[in-house]
Scaffold this motif. Sequence first.
Motif, mmCIF file in Angstrom:
data_model
loop_
_atom_site.group_PDB
_atom_site.id
_atom_site.type_symbol
_atom_site.label_atom_id
_atom_site.label_comp_id
_atom_site.label_asym_id
_atom_site.label_seq_id
_atom_site.Cartn_x
_atom_site.Cartn_y
_atom_site.Cartn_z
ATOM 1 N N PHE A 103 0.359 -1.795 0.157
ATOM 2 C CA PHE A 103 0.292 -0.043 0.161
ATOM 3 C C PHE A 103 1.248 1.156 0.303
ATOM 4 N N ASP A 106 5.812 4.478 2.339
ATOM 5 C CA ASP A 106 5.436 5.460 2.813
ATOM 6 C C ASP A 106 4.682 4.558 3.550
ATOM 7 N N LEU A 107 5.114 4.308 5.032
ATOM 8 C CA LEU A 107 4.363 4.023 6.544
ATOM 9 C C LEU A 107 4.380 4.278 7.574
ATOM 10 N N GLY A 108 3.920 5.037 8.038
ATOM 11 C CA GLY A 108 2.931 5.291 9.123
ATOM 12 C C GLY A 108 3.616 4.414 10.612
ATOM 13 N N GLU A 111 2.407 1.051 11.224
ATOM 14 C CA GLU A 111 1.507 0.589 10.268
ATOM 15 C C GLU A 111 1.768 -1.071 9.835
ATOM 16 N N VAL A 112 0.928 -1.778 9.637
ATOM 17 C CA VAL A 112 1.925 -2.869 9.050
ATOM 18 C C VAL A 112 1.402 -3.227 7.734
ATOM 19 N N ASP A 113 2.516 -3.676 6.951
ATOM 20 C CA ASP A 113 1.912 -3.924 5.525
ATOM 21 C C ASP A 113 3.135 -5.310 5.115
ATOM 22 N N VAL A 114 2.834 -5.323 4.102
ATOM 23 C CA VAL A 114 3.612 -7.024 3.183
ATOM 24 C C VAL A 114 4.001 -6.364 2.375
ATOM 25 N N VAL B 74 -3.388 -10.018 6.931
ATOM 26 C CA VAL B 74 -1.737 -9.989 6.703
ATOM 27 C C VAL B 74 -1.652 -10.865 7.426
ATOM 28 N N LEU B 77 -1.620 -13.795 4.837
ATOM 29 C CA LEU B 77 -0.961 -13.488 3.386
ATOM 30 C C LEU B 77 1.213 -14.168 4.010
ATOM 31 N N ARG B 110 -8.186 1.055 3.211
ATOM 32 C CA ARG B 110 -7.074 0.647 3.171
ATOM 33 C C ARG B 110 -6.974 1.707 3.069
ATOM 34 N N VAL B 113 -5.359 4.365 6.320
ATOM 35 C CA VAL B 113 -4.451 3.602 6.932
ATOM 36 C C VAL B 113 -3.496 4.211 7.371
ATOM 37 N N ASN B 114 -2.814 4.741 6.337
ATOM 38 C CA ASN B 114 -1.979 5.882 6.411
ATOM 39 C C ASN B 114 -1.314 6.970 6.712
ATOM 40 N N GLN B 117 -3.860 7.666 12.475
ATOM 41 C CA GLN B 117 -2.646 7.249 13.397
ATOM 42 C C GLN B 117 -3.637 5.564 14.689
ATOM 43 N N ARG B 120 -4.612 2.834 12.115
ATOM 44 C CA ARG B 120 -3.367 2.217 12.566
ATOM 45 C C ARG B 120 -2.679 0.923 13.939
#
Lengths: 273, 134
Positions: A103, A106-108, A111-114, B74, B77, B110, B113-114, B117, B120
């Motif tokens: 996504f 940049d990650l906050g 934040e979880v991302d893959v 997640v 995945l 989604r 989300v960024n 806060q 998240r």
Amino acid sequence: MRAQPTTGVASSLASWLGLAFCLTILLIHSTTLRSGAETETKGSPRFLAASSTGWVEGESRWVSLPWLATEGIQDFRVTALSTAPGVRVTYQQETLDHAAPQFGPDLGANEVDVTMLQVSTTTATPESWELEVSASWEYRGRRHEGATVIKVTTISAVTENPLQPLIDDATVTASGDGTDNWVDLAYLGLADLTTNVEVSVEGDLPVQYTSKLFSSLDHGDELVRGEIDSARIWFDPNRLGAGSHELTVTLQYTIDASTAVQVVSHPLLITVE
Amino acid sequence: MRSLRNRVAIGILVALPFAACSSDPATTTPAAEDSPPSTDLALTDDSDLLLIDEPPATTLAVDGPLIRFEAMWVCELQRRTFTTPDAVDQALEEALDEAGLKQADYETFRARVNVEQELRDSILFAYQETCVLR
């Protein structure tokens, strides 16, 4: 002549002021250094995936590596490398030479991302190999990097066991609160669908399951092809006794739409420290 | 005899080198684009470490189903592999269907989300509950 004492007092005062100024500056900066050391985390993300996994020889599949950003970071990139024969890593077309979070780069904070990467193996790939995963990111205007290693076990493509054990030894400790004595027995699903998985240890042993008589998989009781999940079993180190114990783990499951229960077993070496 | 101004100036001059020595380059001097990376850091996969203490309750009330779905997705995945990137999208669609959620709602969620806060934190807490602590 009367000015002399006044100049002397002023001079002394100036000296003290100068000294006080120096001490204040030093105090401020020693505090800055200390708090800087405490808060200077470089924004290091955390790698959330397991440090070991299984792979079927000759397969080419996309894997997801999950990350947790502990601080807000920018331009997060992941690359992977293995020097094992026959192993090749490629990335999605958008980035080509690295993997980026699904996504956005940049990650906050929190934040979880893959990140996805394609791993290909051949029949020349050894039974045990390592995938080195490197990550780099920007934090407060500077670029940082880190690396970790995933240990991979290659599974034969011609195996008849559709539920492949990835753990054949584990260590439990006699000291502590006992939480370390839960052993995660990981399995790789090789059938299109494996269901009703029940894991137990043969014999009358001092173990505890997640159900009364067996342990189920942690995330549901089924596995699709290429999926890994674990069943947890708790071992009582005091009743097992110190040293190594060769145990036998029994797996029960059904395959695809069949209702026939299949039973297989595999060895497990438990060492009590 | 040195003047009052000289004495103060000497004090400042003595303090300045200490001040200069303690400046934090990471926070005060942004590096050039092509500067070399800083020292390697070990990335951790220690799942025993607590990720977050407690969730913000306000977001959970509104976005609960999507938060729980994202945490579950997640988690799923990372345990699965796929033959193609398209297969990931297809698996996501199936998972959304199974959870009774719409693709458009998920995409809107989604995208937030960024920038949120609280969202998240809530996802991370749900992920910890469903995937790490079990």
